[in-house]
Design an enzyme around this catalytic site. Structure first.
Site, PDB file in Angstrom:
ATOM      1  N   SER A   1      -0.357   1.332  -8.666  1.00  0.00           N
ATOM      2  CA  SER A   1      -0.971   0.746  -7.415  1.00  0.00           C
ATOM      3  C   SER A   1      -0.519   1.431  -6.247  1.00  0.00           C
ATOM      4  CB  SER A   1      -0.838  -0.810  -7.484  1.00  0.00           C
ATOM      5  OG  SER A   1      -2.165  -1.264  -7.370  1.00  0.00           O
ATOM      6  N   CYS A   2      -1.082   0.746  -5.047  1.00  0.00           N
ATOM      7  CA  CYS A   2      -1.217   1.371  -3.654  1.00  0.00           C
ATOM      8  C   CYS A   2       0.292   1.867  -3.095  1.00  0.00           C
ATOM      9  CB  CYS A   2      -1.891   0.689  -2.577  1.00  0.00           C
ATOM     10  SG  CYS A   2      -3.517  -0.176  -2.850  1.00  0.00           S
ATOM     11  N   ASP A   3       0.153   2.662  -2.073  1.00  0.00           N
ATOM     12  CA  ASP A   3       1.343   3.224  -1.603  1.00  0.00           C
ATOM     13  C   ASP A   3       1.017   3.529   0.143  1.00  0.00           C
ATOM     14  OD1 ASP A   3       3.380   3.545  -3.843  1.00  0.00           O
ATOM     15  OD2 ASP A   3       1.418   4.421  -4.419  1.00  0.00           O
TER      16      ASP A   3
ATOM     17  N   GLU B   1      -0.678  -3.398   1.578  1.00  0.00           N
ATOM     18  CA  GLU B   1      -0.718  -3.534   0.180  1.00  0.00           C
ATOM     19  C   GLU B   1      -0.743  -4.908  -0.490  1.00  0.00           C
ATOM     20  OE1 GLU B   1       0.027  -0.558  -1.278  1.00  0.00           O
ATOM     21  OE2 GLU B   1       0.111   0.530   0.647  1.00  0.00           O
TER      22      GLU B   1
END
Length: 586
Positions: free
Chosen positions: A175-177, A262
């Protein structure tokens, strides 16, 4: 405060075992037009254009106890990096990337690269599923546990082959960063900001510009789901956003403020009621604040007044979460992490910092919700005696091992730390393109848009913002944007609009999904197939877009070194680069 990273030195202690039910066969569902297009134009490495052969299913995890909620007849649990139990439609099936065991829903995975067609089709499945925090300690990335003895073996299920656990010692993070590097970690006395937006694989991300504007007193503002009070003046912004909503995944304003957000989960129940999305708060912070600190204040005030909640995915599948934010300007950065209406903030004045899909603020809390600690005591999460640790209290994160386990937070920290002292825009782009770490994500959720910003500390130098506007930064061009007067709309990266006929605006929502692809997205979609399937032509095309990007980075570096640029050239800088990219694809 983040601990020195010693990735690989240990893994989080596994949570108590969850009872498992016998697996049930997946329903047979017709492929949607989008799924057919995904199979034909899939970008994922290792994807197959042919139908997948069916495989036996493994035992599944029963949902956490609680009120019954509507859902499809077949559900299974998967873990997500940062620790969250997700209930997802069983059709996601074969090799959904997750942080649970080393097996997919249909037996041992040969690879964490899933089938593009199957996974994209899964996100168009009717019915509902719930991607939300469980009331019990969530699944965490960990070595594959032994198969429960209670699970029976039948025609739809078989035990893993010998040695399967050793083949998959640790699942990749997902997932996002979002990243930031400040002097002395960043080179040239600049602040460097970067983010990968990881979203459903068939979701279109657009790059759009909105000029500064004045608004009459008492005006109302329509956000994604709710209406709020408008302010008298809003700043000019450039945004990278899922094309179906009002807010943004990431963006910047004319004053050099950058924000990325996030998804995070924890002990506090996630609200399904429609309120402000975290992505709405990103845009509102950019439109209403001229420093990072003021953007923090804007977001927490709106959070208190309107709350956060609502479906964060254009689908019947309800995807809800709390939000964390990384906010940066020319001088400093702030990390803001939320749990419902409660929040904590950490000031970053130098060095490196990153956020991922977990709470990461520990004992260094520079600002907080006035009832943050009392609420934790009332819930029995904190005894009021030991030192207050926000992440440990409000989530299931083991903060003592937060940067020593192979999670996305740690992987991102490692990449930043590797280049500490010399981080530039090119280094940040390199980090966002890293597939080995999982930062450049592939799968049912993939990196659908990326952003890098260079914020010089000298006020006479312009801030430069790079956006891809297309999936997979490894096969995309980071195109520069500079705020100057009289910028026109970015037509080639703006998706079509549908007004009041948009399925997002109608009740019930999301009854159908229109084609939201903008011109650059369409051309890039076709080009990605060429790059993957036609070796000679694909390599040549990839080389050309890489050379285009290097040329633009060199031009921007010249502007920063010489402290001079031609406004008439810069006004169409981003749009002109898009035209050059389109020419390569043609």
């Amino acid at each position: 405060m983040p601990y020195p990273c010693r990735c690989g030195a240990g893994t989080p202690s596994p949570p108590p075992p969850t009872p498992r039910d016998a697996a049930r066969p997946r329903p047979s569902l017709p492929a949607s037009p989008g799924a057919q297009r995904a199979r034909a134009a899939g970008r994922l490495r290792g994807r197959s254009a042919s139908p997948q052969t069916s495989r036996p299913a493994r035992a599944t995890t029963a949902p956490a106890a609680g009120p019954a909620r509507p859902g499809p007849p077949h559900l299974f649990d998967v873990g997500l990096g940062g620790g969250v139990k997700i209930l997802l439609a069983h059709e996601v099936g074969e090799r959904l990337p997750h942080g649970g065991s080393g097996q997919g829903a249909s037996g041992p995975r040969r690879s964490h690269r899933p089938s593009a067609g199957r996974l994209r089709r899964a996100f168009r499945v009717g019915g509902r599923a719930f991607l939300r925090a469980a009331a019990t300690p969530p699944l965490r990335p960990a070595p594959p546990p032994p198969r429960p003895a209670a699970a029976t073996t039948g025609p739809e299920e078989r035990p893993p082959p010998a040695g399967a656990a050793s083949m998959f010692p640790r699942p990749p993070p997902r997932s996002c960063d979002t990243f930031v590097a400040l002097p002395p970690a960043a080179a040239g006395g600049r602040v460097v900001f970067g983010k990968n937006s990881d979203r459903p694989a068939d979701e279109v991300q657009e790059v759009v510009y909105f000029p500064a504007a004045a608004h009459p007193p008492g005006a109302a503002l329509e956000c994604t789901y709710i209406q709020i009070d408008q302010v008298e003046k809003t700043h000019a912004v450039v945004l990278s956003r899922p094309s179906w909503l009002w807010g943004a995944e990431m963006g910047a304003n004319e004053h050099g403020v950058c924000i990325g957000n996030e998804a995070v989960w924890g002990r506090e129940e996630v609200c399904d009621d429609e309120a402000l999305l975290g992505m709405d708060l990103v845009r509102l912070g950019l439109e209403r604040a001229d420093t990072a600190e003021k953007a923090l204040a804007v977001i927490v005030d709106l959070l208190e007044k309107y709350g956060q909640g609502g479906n964060c995915m254009e689908s019947h599948m309800v995807f809800t979460y709390h939000n964390s934010f990384l906010i940066a300007d020319r001088k400093e950065a702030w990390v803001l992490e939320t749990s419902g209406k409660y929040w904590a903030a950490e000031k970053v004045e130098g060095g490196i910092r990153n956020i991922s899909n977990q709470l990461s603020i520990t004992t260094k809390i520079d600002r907080e919700h006035p009832e943050l600690k009392e609420y934790a005591k009332s819930k029995g999460w904190w005894d009021g005696e030991k030192e207050f640790d926000f992440a440990a209290t409000y989530s299931y994160v083991n903060t003592a091992r937060m940067t020593t386990s192979r999670g996305r937070y740690c992987e991102g920290y490692k990449l930043l730390n590797k280049h500490k002292g010399s981080i530039t825009s090119e280094i940040m782009m390199q980090i966002l393109r890293d597939k080995e770490s999982g930062i450049n994500m592939e799968g049912g959720f993939m990196t659908t848009g990326s952003m890098v910003s260079v914020l010089p500390q000298q006020p006479n130098l312009p801030c430069i913002h790079y956006f891809t506007g297309t999936p997979d930064p490894a096969r995309s061009v980071f195109k520069p944007f500079i705020f100057v007067p009289n910028i026109t709309q970015l037509l080639k990266t703006s998706s079509p609009t549908f007004g009041h006929d948009d399925p997002v605006k109608k009740q019930p929502r999301f009854q159908n999904k229109p084609d939201r692809r903008h011109e650059l997205y369409k051309k890039h979609e076709s080009a990605a197939v060429v790059m993957e399937t036609i070796e000679g032509q694909g390599k040549e095309m990839l080389k050309e877009i890489q050379e285009l990007e290097k040329q633009k980075i060199s031009e921007m570096e010249s502007i920063l070194q010489n402290a001079y640029f031609d406004i008439n050239h810069v006004v169409n800088l981003f749009s002109q680069c898009v035209e050059e990219e389109l020419k390569i694809y043609s």
